[in-house]
Each structure stands twice: as structure tokens, then as C-alpha cells.
Design a protein around this motif. Structure first.
Motif, PDB file in Angstrom:
ATOM      1  N   LEU A 336       0.740  -1.344  -0.014  1.00 23.48           N
ATOM      2  CA  LEU A 336      -0.009  -0.016   0.047  1.00 23.48           C
ATOM      3  C   LEU A 336       0.771   1.243  -0.098  1.00 23.48           C
ATOM      4  N   ARG A 337       1.958   1.396   0.592  1.00 24.93           N
ATOM      5  CA  ARG A 337       2.747   2.303   0.483  1.00 24.93           C
ATOM      6  C   ARG A 337       3.274   2.613  -0.731  1.00 24.93           C
ATOM      7  N   HIS A 338       3.888   1.595  -1.578  1.00 24.19           N
ATOM      8  CA  HIS A 338       4.171   1.562  -2.949  1.00 24.19           C
ATOM      9  C   HIS A 338       3.268   2.247  -3.718  1.00 24.19           C
ATOM     10  N   ALA A 339       1.871   1.758  -3.381  1.00 24.76           N
ATOM     11  CA  ALA A 339       0.974   2.153  -4.196  1.00 24.76           C
ATOM     12  C   ALA A 339       0.615   3.620  -4.088  1.00 24.76           C
ATOM     13  N   VAL A 340       0.581   4.116  -2.706  1.00 29.17           N
ATOM     14  CA  VAL A 340       0.406   5.512  -2.229  1.00 29.17           C
ATOM     15  C   VAL A 340       1.216   6.591  -3.085  1.00 29.17           C
ATOM     16  N   GLU A 341       2.498   5.968  -2.932  1.00 32.57           N
ATOM     17  CA  GLU A 341       3.637   6.712  -3.653  1.00 32.57           C
ATOM     18  C   GLU A 341       3.643   6.813  -5.104  1.00 32.57           C
ATOM     19  N   GLY A 342       2.987   5.737  -5.697  1.00 35.24           N
ATOM     20  CA  GLY A 342       3.167   5.707  -7.174  1.00 35.24           C
ATOM     21  C   GLY A 342       1.701   6.127  -7.602  1.00 35.24           C
ATOM     22  N   ALA A 343       0.692   6.365  -6.856  1.00 34.89           N
ATOM     23  CA  ALA A 343      -0.784   6.861  -7.286  1.00 34.89           C
ATOM     24  C   ALA A 343      -0.573   7.992  -8.258  1.00 34.89           C
ATOM     25  N   THR A 344      -1.377   8.232  -9.169  1.00 33.40           N
ATOM     26  CA  THR A 344      -1.437   9.388  -9.910  1.00 33.40           C
ATOM     27  C   THR A 344      -2.370  10.362  -9.505  1.00 33.40           C
ATOM     28  N   GLY A 345      -3.311  10.206  -8.472  1.00 34.54           N
ATOM     29  CA  GLY A 345      -4.157  11.211  -7.940  1.00 34.54           C
ATOM     30  C   GLY A 345      -4.120  11.193  -6.444  1.00 34.54           C
ATOM     31  N   ALA A 346      -4.495  12.375  -5.983  1.00 39.84           N
ATOM     32  CA  ALA A 346      -4.589  12.653  -4.642  1.00 39.84           C
ATOM     33  C   ALA A 346      -5.612  11.941  -3.926  1.00 39.84           C
ATOM     34  N   ALA A 347      -6.681  11.899  -4.517  1.00 38.86           N
ATOM     35  CA  ALA A 347      -8.073  11.339  -4.031  1.00 38.86           C
ATOM     36  C   ALA A 347      -7.763   9.670  -3.517  1.00 38.86           C
ATOM     37  N   GLN A 348      -7.289   9.136  -4.691  1.00 38.62           N
ATOM     38  CA  GLN A 348      -6.858   7.581  -4.625  1.00 38.62           C
ATOM     39  C   GLN A 348      -5.751   7.662  -3.316  1.00 38.62           C
ATOM     40  N   ARG A 349      -4.612   8.423  -3.058  1.00 38.20           N
ATOM     41  CA  ARG A 349      -3.950   8.315  -2.186  1.00 38.20           C
ATOM     42  C   ARG A 349      -4.444   8.666  -0.773  1.00 38.20           C
ATOM     43  N   LEU A 350      -5.459   9.273  -0.865  1.00 35.40           N
ATOM     44  CA  LEU A 350      -6.301   9.425   0.589  1.00 35.40           C
ATOM     45  C   LEU A 350      -6.912   8.049   0.740  1.00 35.40           C
ATOM     46  N   LEU A 351      -7.661   7.625  -0.054  1.00 34.01           N
ATOM     47  CA  LEU A 351      -8.491   6.458   0.114  1.00 34.01           C
ATOM     48  C   LEU A 351      -7.518   5.308   0.449  1.00 34.01           C
ATOM     49  N   LEU A 352      -6.301   5.198   0.095  1.00 34.13           N
ATOM     50  CA  LEU A 352      -5.432   4.261   0.229  1.00 34.13           C
ATOM     51  C   LEU A 352      -4.993   4.459   2.056  1.00 34.13           C
ATOM     52  N   PHE A 353      -4.582   5.566   2.328  1.00 37.70           N
ATOM     53  CA  PHE A 353      -4.261   5.868   3.384  1.00 37.70           C
ATOM     54  C   PHE A 353      -5.331   5.479   4.326  1.00 37.70           C
ATOM     55  N   ASP A 354      -6.503   5.825   4.041  1.00 32.84           N
ATOM     56  CA  ASP A 354      -7.696   5.370   5.069  1.00 32.84           C
ATOM     57  C   ASP A 354      -7.762   3.924   5.321  1.00 32.84           C
ATOM     58  N   ILE A 355      -7.645   3.096   4.292  1.00 29.76           N
ATOM     59  CA  ILE A 355      -7.570   1.642   4.116  1.00 29.76           C
ATOM     60  C   ILE A 355      -6.308   1.050   5.042  1.00 29.76           C
ATOM     61  N   MET A 356      -5.224   1.784   5.070  1.00 29.17           N
ATOM     62  CA  MET A 356      -4.136   1.469   5.892  1.00 29.17           C
ATOM     63  C   MET A 356      -4.338   1.476   7.278  1.00 29.17           C
ATOM     64  N   ALA A 357      -5.291   2.311   7.652  1.00 28.69           N
ATOM     65  CA  ALA A 357      -5.450   2.667   8.983  1.00 28.69           C
ATOM     66  C   ALA A 357      -6.239   1.485   9.460  1.00 28.69           C
TER      67      ALA A 357
END
Length: 1003
Positions: A336-357
Motif C-alpha cells: 500500500l505504501r508503494h501504491a500511495v507513492e506511485g498513485a497518480t491522483g490525490a483522491a486515490q492516495r487519501l483512500l489508500l491511507f484510510d484503508i491502511m489505518a
């Protein structure tokens, strides 16, 4: 703050706070640290606020806590056309709409001006205020500290204002928070550089779909325990090992309260908490959490293969046993960290952070379930690997740290047995994982930690709280079990006041008897109260340590800093203890103890009267009572030569004769490595003596008279200090002798260039350093990057005077049997704008076997002053072992106008592969070209080399032999009390549980 006995445990006592928050679960393996910076200087952003500022701020906070409106004045409508209107219904309807929220009070505005922006309303927080790239986003970093204090201190400034109706609208706050987060997460470079800050921002800034339910429950439990102490055992359980049974126990506590009084509000609060615990930790809630995470991932368009692979892991996790669940969840968090850092959109990054929690909460449950099964060594090592992945995913471990942990972990899992030495080395690395995570948190939140600790000491618990809410908690728990097991298998003893323990790391061997002094404050004024008969317990490593008998710290610091080299040279025992052990040590504050550290890392702390009578006489501190080391084979300084000497004319043969060893050895380096040493000029001992020969009686005679009077008791310490102050002031005030000035100026112009066009490091040197038994590292002054001729000449006088500083004289008197008269030389060395700099020791200081120990930090003057450095052991054959990464938030750079300026430091590895190879080649060349130096016992000494790199090119600044003190008395005492080190089995089975309960041995 003066030294004092710590009061009873309260959240406002920093060292005790750290102890209480670790005691239940972290089991004392995570080591705190802090950045001790050059000569006590710190970046402005990390300089503690003035006492007057803190006093005013505390009075404001007290008013806010008592005020029903807290930090707010009144409710107002903020309309889109810029109007601010009273809170009447639909006030902004004809002005394009708007939002209603509380206006900050004058107290809050004043507090923000002083440096604390509390009571944040996110709808009122602009992007410009939040981002602040020139201030390292300090306002953003502050939000986490503010949130922590509000959650952990019963609302803190919002204590009575939480019921202030309308102060914020939740929907508005979540919408504003989401807008801010999307702007933040759109900055890809910042996110990769400040990943932990980005993750924490997504946790604490309100936004629809965000939050961390497990963290929220722990906060509610802590608040309840602070109000009602009988809830404390349940708080500990919820913080460290919550499971479905926790809900039952909380419910029983609540029912007992309500049975006694049906209106008991604490019972009602606990009943609601029990229901939420059941929803979070019950089987149905856990399965639904993972299913919801899978659904949210599946809705992402486009669907990258990486997210699909994570979804598969989550699908396999619910039905698996605890270790198998960890095997899915740990790598999923790393992915998920790799996905967050490689994501192209901020909205997807925020979603992935929420899933990580959500996944972190499930991972901690799986780890708790595993540890309750008493698993075998091999299972614990596998779990450690999965938790390491999760620690990387959470941002607490870097990619380099993840690799340093996983490589040996996976290597040991390939067999059914493990070699004891390899096992011990691995566990030592695992122990460092918490040290690394602490450093990450402290670097990420350095500025608000400094300010908020000054305002509210309870803020010191923020670092521990963040680690408790992370995968590092279960990693610490299983590491404790492995550490006790490996300790016994390797025959290493750690014994604290009658009890075997695992939370100790030995840095320097030695033996000391003295009074335990607990200092909650490590400011210079507090540290200065320490004496030679004290064993100091410090919250952090300090660079201005006076001579003491022994040192106990929470932070390992930089093993190659000047203060660590002094301790190693002096035989001052130095250990790091975990915060879990602090309550025990606090109870002995002011009492006489014995600290013995053996060369193998065994540690004994005991009350003196508890030792056998025959052993008590041997327990004497190397500084306080042991015979100091006499200088060996020193030459009488030739004071006749007073003219400046260019570096090219110097070599080892002039050490102690015309100049100190720093200048002489640097001249030798210049001969052997031409082009690697910056141009320099030395002012010999004779020039210093000429400066002291003025007056009637002259300064030299007055100095010797004062020292003799002090030795005979005719002057006390304070009177000697005043006499030295007067002498130093006269040295500084007197201009350079005219003849010296006439000789020096043309030489400076020829070597350095036109006046005011260059900077100089004006470096101290003397005849009483780098002796066969005494190093003197860092005792005298170095003036960095002095620009301008007159400023440079004035700096010469200050450096001359620094050899008479009380701290320098105290160390020399403590360690030299008959300190000779002090003669100073000065080295004027052209400034080098190093990109990175550090220290290399041509020995493996992390254990047995060959290797080079290298500590490097970004910028100028790195590592020697105790920076949080990248510390490596470069092994033969091209391998290396990571001891720590560089995590100082700021680096030193040469200011155009002179002196040092502080700039944000880069993140990631410091030394490149080519630079490491250059250091390997340097060590080989030094071994070939320099004659072997030997210590007082005839032992060969490694070299201590200061270096820098400018655009990848190696520069050399100093070379000296590294001196260490061996204490036969410490070895004998540890052996007599704890027994000889047992050889034990050389291999251990990975299929049996660890021996972590102090009984038996695994054959």
C-alpha cells in the motif's frame, strides 16, 4: 532547571511519562534519541522558547482550559463575499453563501503569535498557512501535537469548550479537511520525502471516510483512565493487547459502576466504549473491516495490478491463523505504501491511507493473538519479518531499514536451527528498529515537539503514543522475547538492581561507583550541576557533558561524536536503558550505586551495599577514583618559534613540539594525500605563549598560580572559574602581537586569497590532546567559517582562550595524572562547503571481526557533534551493516556572510556507493602509509578520521588514533556477581519457543 528528585508519576514529568507509556507493551526495547547539535548550537526552529514566553503561554492556556469557550471568542458567519456577520439564521444567503464557525479569541491569537496555534478550525485554516514550504511545513506538523494533547489531556484547551455549541460544523470541517488533504497529497515529491507526516495528516485531519477507529478507542480509554484511576489496568490492555475479551472486561467494570449508581457518567462512558470495542475487535467487525477494504480497492478505476494483488491478500487473511494473517497483512501494508507513492491522483492516495489505518488495526490483533500462543523462535522471526513490512508501510521504517532487517531475518529462516552468534546479531538489529522509528518520529515532528514540550510536558508522550498506535508495538513485544532468549544463549548478563532484564544496550565498558543523578532536563545549566562522583541518568545524549563517573541515557546518540569518544577514552561506563526501566531507576535517584559494563556487553547496576564486601573496594569510578592516565612520551614544547607555519611544512614530527597533533597529523595527511586537504596555516605554541607573556605578573604565571591554589584547596571551584574567566577575557581582548600579525597577513593572502573573499575554520589544538592515554576530543573551541580578516584574528584569540575553559580543565585534571602546562596552537583552515561530512574509525565498533565504522550526516561538521547520523559498518568484501540512518531535520551550511546557517536536511541514504568505496580505499592507504599507533597497554589503535565530500570528491579534515579504556575491575566485578559468560549451545532450534523466562537452556 536544577536537578531534583522526580515526583510521583504524573503525565507532566517527561522521563516518567515515557516510562509509563511504554511499561505495559513495548517492554523497554525502543530507545529514544534526540539530535545533539554542534557545540550546543541548534537551528532556530529547534531552539527552546524563552522562559518568559513559556510562562506567558502557560497562563493563556490555563485561561483557555477554564473558559467555557476555550480559545474562541464568538460565533460568526464567514460569507463568500468576505463579509463577517453575527450568527443569525441565513446571514450569508444573499452574499453567495458561507460557513459558520467560532472566531478565535485574542488569547488564542496571542498564543499563535508566541508559537502555538491551538484550537484549530479547519474551515478557517488556509492553504497558505498550512503549507509554508520555507518553514518545513511547521504548521502542518503542529496539528499532530495539538490533536494528541486534546485527546490525551481531557480536551486540553477545549476542556470546557467541547460543549460550545456551533464552534464548528462537522460537515464543514470534513469538507475543508478533505480539500486541504487533496492539495497536500497532490505534491508527490513532498509525500515521498515526508511520508510519515503525510500518513499522520490523513489520520488527524477530518475528512469523510477517514480516521483510525482503534486509535480513537485508545484515546477514549486514556481519557477515562485519567479521570478514573481504577480504569488504568483496562487502559493498558486496550493500548497493548485489545481483543474481544477486552470488551467484556470493560463492560463488567461499567456494570459495577452503574450498579452502585445508575447515573454514574463514567460507567455510561465505559459501556459505550465496550460496545465500540466489540464492534471493532469482534469477529464480525473484523471480517467486515477487511471486506470493506477489498470493496473500496475494487472500486478504483483504473485497477492497477498492485491494488488487485493487495485485494487478494485481504481476501485470504480472515480465515487464516494469526501467523498466516500477518503474512498477508504485513506485505499488504508495504504494498500500500508503494501504491500511495506511485498513485497518480490525490483522491486515490487519501483512500489508500484510510484503508491502511483499518489494516493496521487488524494486524495488531493478529500479532496479539500470535504472541498469546507462545510461538516457536522460527514463528517469531517470521512474524518479525511481516511486522517489519508493516512498519515500512506505516512510514516508521525506511526502505533501507526495512532491507537491513529483512535480509538477516530471511537468511535465518532457511534452516531449522540457528547459530547463536548470528541470532544475537539479528536480535541486536531488531532492537534497533524501535530506535530507528523513534528517530523518524522525532525528525518528522521536531519543531512542534520542541515547542509543545516546553508548554505542556505531557507532549513528550506523543512519540510513544504514535509508536503504540503502529505495527512497532507488536514488533517490540516479540523482540523482547527474542532478546531475553538470545541474551541467555550468548551468555550476556543484564542485571538491574537485583533483576535480570533485557532493556539495556552497552555502549562503553567501564566501572563506576557514584550517586545516581536523574536529570529530566538536559539543558546546559542543568547538566553543569553534574560532578565527578555522579552517575548521570539523562533523557538524551548531550554534547557538553562534564566529567562524571558514569552515564545512563535513553538515546544512543552518535557513537563517533566527541562526547562518546571522550567516554570511550576515559573508561566512563555508558549504557542506554529502555523507558520501561526508568521507574526503577527513579526510585534510586540520589542514592549510591555501582555501574559495571563488561567488554562483552554485560551490564550490572547494583546498590553498593548489596555487593559482597570483598568487591566493594574495587567498585570505583574511572573519573572519580581510579588512577588517571599519565601522558606518555610527550615532548617539551619549543616556545621559541612564533611565526606562522604553512600546512605544507608540517608533519608528525612537530606534534607536541611546535603545534598540537591536529595540525601535525593534518600536515602528514596533506603530504600523503595531496589535494584532499584544504589550505591551512598553523600558529605555533610560541605564539600562544607570547600572548600569555603580557602583564606583570603575566597571564601564564597567574594561570599556574590559580591552578596550584585550586589543587591545594586555597581556591574552590567557583573561585577558580572566576579566575579563568578573567584570564580568558584578557586573552581575547589583547590584540595579536604586531610581529605575528605582520607575518600572518601576507601568508593568508598568498594561501587563501584576498581578505574578505574566503572563510576559515579557526580550529583549536594543544599539547594536551591525542596523548597515548587521552584524546581531548571536542574540549576546546572551533570557530566555523569565519569571514573577514579582523573577525578571523579575533577568532584566533577566542580559540586560544578556550583551552582555559573550566570544562576542558576539568576533563584534563580528571584523566591526566600530572597535567602538564597547556600550550595552544591554532589551525586556520580554509572553509570547505561539504555536501556531507562525518567520521570514520578503522575498526568495527559494533562487534567482533574486521570492518570500518562510518558516521556521516548531511552538510558541514556532521557526526562529530552528535548528529543523528547515517552510521554504517563497512564489512570486508563490500558488505555493510546499518546501525542508523541520518534523520536530523536540519543540516549546517556555510553562510555567505560567515558562520553557519541551518537548512532543511535531505532524507534517505547519505553516502553513495562510490563514496563508500573511496572511504574503504582511504582506510587501506592509511593502514599502509601510517605507522601503527599503540595505547598505554601496548594494544594497536584504530584511526579516527574526519572527512567530507564535495560533489563526490573526498576531503580530509583530521586524523587521530582512537583511544579506548579497558577496565579489568569491571570485568572481574561482573564475573564475580553474575558469573562467567557461559559458552552454551552454539546452535538453537527454531522449532522450540524462546527461553525468555530466565530458566533453563535450549540444548
Amino acid at each position: 532547571m536544577q536537578h531534583k528528585r522526580a515526583p510521583a508519576a504524573t503525565p507532566s514529568t517527561p522521563l516518567r511519562r515515557r516510562a509509563s507509556t511504554f511499561s505495559a507493551g513495548l517492554a523497554g526495547l525502543w530507545l529514544a534519541l534526540s539530535a545533539a547539535l554542534c557545540s550546543g548550537a541548534q537551528p532556530p526552529a529547534l531552539t527552546p522558547p524563552d522562559d518568559a514566553v513559556v510562562a506567558e503561554a502557560r497562563s493563556i492556556v490555563a485561561r483557555m482550559i477554564a473558559n467555557p469557550r476555550g480559545p474562541y471568542l464568538q460565533l460568526r458567519w464567514y460569507c463568500k463575499d468576505g463579509s463577517v456577520l453575527p450568527p443569525d439564521a441565513y446571514a450569508c444567503s444573499e452574499r453567495g453563501g458561507g460557513h459558520q464557525y467560532a472566531q478565535y479569541s485574542a488569547d488564542r491569537q496571542r498564543l499563535a503569535t508566541l508559537g502555538w496555534s491551538v484550537g484549530t478550525v479547519f474551515r478557517a485554516l488556509s492553504w497558505e498557512e498550512l503549507w509554508q514550504p520555507q518553514q518545513r511545513q511547521q504548521r502542518l506538523r503542529e496539528l499532530a501535537l495539538e490533536r494528541y494533547l486534546i485527546d490525551s489531556r481531557d480536551g486540553w484547551v477545549l476542556r470546557r469548550a467541547r460543549q460550545y455549541r456551533g464552534r464548528v460544523q462537522l460537515e464543514d470541517e470534513e469538507a475543508a479537511g478533505r480539500e486541504l488533504l487533496l492539495q497536500l497529497l497532490a505534491h508527490s515529491d513532498w509525500l515521498r520525502r515526508d511520508y510519515l507526516l503525510a500518513r499522520e495528516s490523513a489520520r488527524i485531519i477530518p475528512h469523510s471516510g477517514g480516521g483510525d477507529p482503534a486509535r480513537e478507542l485508545r484515546r477514549r480509554a486514556q481519557t477515562l483512565a485519567e479521570i478514573e484511576p481504577s480504569f488504568e489496568p483496562l487502559r493498558i490492555e486496550i493500548h497493548t493487547s485489545a481483543d474481544p475479551r477486552s470488551a467484556e472486561r470493560v463492560r463488567a467494570w461499567a456494570q459495577a459502576r452503574l450498579a452502585a449508581d445508575s447515573r454514574d457518567r463514567h460507567g455510561a462512558t465505559a459501556m459505550a466504549l465496550a460496545a465500540d470495542l466489540q464492534r471493532l475487535y469482534g469477529a464480525e467487525g473484523r471480517a467486515e473491516r477487511l471486506a470493506q477494504a477489498r470493496r473500496r480497492l475494487a472500486r478504483q478505476e483504473p485497477q492497477p495490478p498492485q491494488l488487485a494483488a493487495i485485494a487478494v491478500r485481504l481476501e485470504q487473511a480472515p480465515a487464516a491463523d494469526p501467523l498466516a494473517r500477518l503474512a498477508q497483512l504485513g506485505p499488504a501494508l508495504a504494498a500500500l505504501r508503494h501504491a500511495v507513492e506511485g498513485a497518480t491522483g490525490a483522491a486515490q492516495r487519501l483512500l489508500l491511507f484510510d484503508i491502511m489505518a483499518e489494516l493496521e488495526a487488524e494486524l495488531r490483533l493478529a500479532a496479539t493473538a500470535l504472541l498469546q500462543q507462545r510461538p516457536a523462535r522460527g514463528a517469531l522471526l517470521q512474524a518479525a519479518a511481516h511486522l517489519t513490512d508493516a512498519g515500512y508501510g506505516s512510514g516508521l521504517l525506511s526502505a533501507g531499514e526495512q532491507r537491513a532487517l529483512l535480509t538477516p531475518l530471511r537468511a535465518l529462516q532457511a534452516d531449522s536451527t540457528v547459530d547463536v552468534d548470528a541470532y544475537w546479531q539479528l536480535v541486536q538489529t531488531l532492537v534497533r528498529a524501535g530506535h530507528w522509528a523513534q528517530a523518524t518520529v522525532r525528525a518528522s515532528f521536531a519543531e512542534p515537539l520542541q515547542r509543545y514540550r516546553a508548554l505542556e510536558p505531557a507532549a513528550d508522550g506523543f512519540v510513544d503514543a504514535l509508536l503504540r498506535d503502529s505495527p512497532l508495538l507488536p514488533l517490540a513485544q516479540l523482540t523482547r522475547s527474542l532478546a531475553l532468549d538470545a541474551q541467555q544463549a550468548a551468555g550476556i548478563h543484564h542485571h538491574l538492581l537485583g533483576q535480570a532484564t533485557a532493556g539495556v544496550l552497552a555502549l562503553n565498558p567501564g566501572l563506576a561507583r557514584g550517586r545516581l543523578r536523574v536529570l529530566d532536563d538536559t539543558a546546559p545549566t542543568a547538566v553543569a550541576t553534574l560532578g565527578r562522583g555522579d552517575i548521570a541518568l539523562l533523557g538524551q545524549t548531550v554534547s557538553t557533558l562534564p566529567p562524571v563517573a558514569g552515564v545512563i541515557t535513553l538515546g544512543e546518540g552518535n557513537p563517533l561524536s566527541h562526547v562518546q569518544l571522550l567516554a570511550r577514552n576515559a573508561g566512563i561506563p555508558n549504557i542506554v536503558v529502555s523507558p520501561q526501566l526508568l521507574p526503577v531507576l527513579h526510585d534510586y535517584d540520589g542514592r549510591p550505586i555501582v555501574l559495571a559494563v563488561a567488554a562483552d556487553g554485560s551490564v550490572l547496576i547494583a546498590e553498593e551495599h548489596a555487593l559482597p564486601a570483598a568487591l566493594r573496594a574495587g567498585a570505583s569510578g574511572p573519573v572519580a577514583a581510579a588512577a588517571p592516565v599519565a601522558p606518555v612520551a610527550t615532548v617539551a614544547p619549543d616556545l621559541r618559534r612564533r611565526d606562522p607555519i604553512p600546512l605544507a611544512a608540517l608533519g608528525r614530527e612537530f606534534s607536541g613540539l611546535l603545534v598540537g597533533p591536529k595540525a601535525a597529523n593534518l600536515g602528514e595527511l596533506n603530504r600523503m594525500f595531496p589535494g584532499r586537504v584544504a589550505p591551512a596555516i598553523a600558529l605555533p605554541f610560541g605564539a600562544f605563549e607570547q600572548q600569555l607573556s603580557r602583564g606583570n605578573p603575566n597571564l601564564r604565571a597567574r594561570l599556574e598560580a590559580a591552578l596550584v591554589a585550586h589543587q591545594h584547596g586555597d581556591l574552590n571551584d567557583a573561585q577558580l572559574a572566576r579566575a579563568l574567566d578573567t584570564l580568558r577575557a584578557e586573552i581575547i581582548a589583547a590584540p595579536l602581537p604586531p610581529a605575528l600579525r605582520e607575518q600572518l597577513l601576507p601568508m593568508m593572502q598568498a594561501l587563501f586569497g584576498e581578505p574578505d573573499s574566503y572563510g576559515l575554520f579557526v580550529r583549536s589544538d594543544s599539547n594536551v590532546e591525542d596523548l597515548p592515554g587521552f584524546t581531548g576530543a571536542g574540549l576546546s573551541l572551533t570557530e566555523p567559517h569565519v569571514v573577514g580578516l579582523e573577525a578571523q584574528l579575533a577568532a584566533v584569540r577566542r580559540v586560544w582562550a578556550s583551552v582555559l575553559a573550566p570544562r576542558a580543565i576539568a576533563w584534563r585534571a580528571a584523566l591526566l595524572q600530572r597535567p602538564p602546562p597547556v600550550y595552544a596552537s591554532v589551525l586556520l583552515m580554509r572553509s570547505v562547503a561539504a555536501d556531507k561530512s562525518g567520521v570514520m574509525v578503522t575498526a568495527n565498533l559494533d562487534g567482533a571481526g574486521p570492518g570500518l565504522t562510518v558516521a556521516t550526516a548531511w552538510g558541514v561538521g556532521g557526526a562529530v557533534a552528535g548528529d543523528i547520523s547515517e552510521t554504517l559498518v563497512l564489512l570486508p568484501g563490500g558488505g555493510e551493516r546499518l546501525l542508523s540512518e541520518a534523520k536530523a531535520p536540519y543540516r549546517r551550511a556555510l553562510a555567505a556572510s560567515g558562520g553557519i546557517e541551518w537548512l532543511p536536511a535531505a532524507s534517505g541514504p547519505v553516502l553513495s556507493a562510490a563514496e563508500k568505496q573511496a572511504l574503504r580505499e582511504l582506510a587501506t592507504a592509511v593502514a599502509e602509509r601510517y605507522p601503527q599507533q599503540r595505547g598505554p597497554r601496548g594494544q594497536p589503535l584504530p584511526w579516527d578520521i574526519e572527512f567530507g565530500f564535495v560533489d563526490g570528491e573526498l576531503q580530509l579534515f583530521q586524523i587521530r588514533p582512537l583511544l579506548s579504556h579497558h577496565s579489568d575491575a569491571a570485568e572481574l566485578l561482573v564475573q564475580a556477581v553474575l558469573g562467567e559468560r557461559r559458552a552454551g549451545a552454539r546452535r538453537l532450534s527454531l522449532l522450540t519457543p524462546p527461553n525468555d523466562r530466565g530458566v533453563g537452556d535450549d540444548g
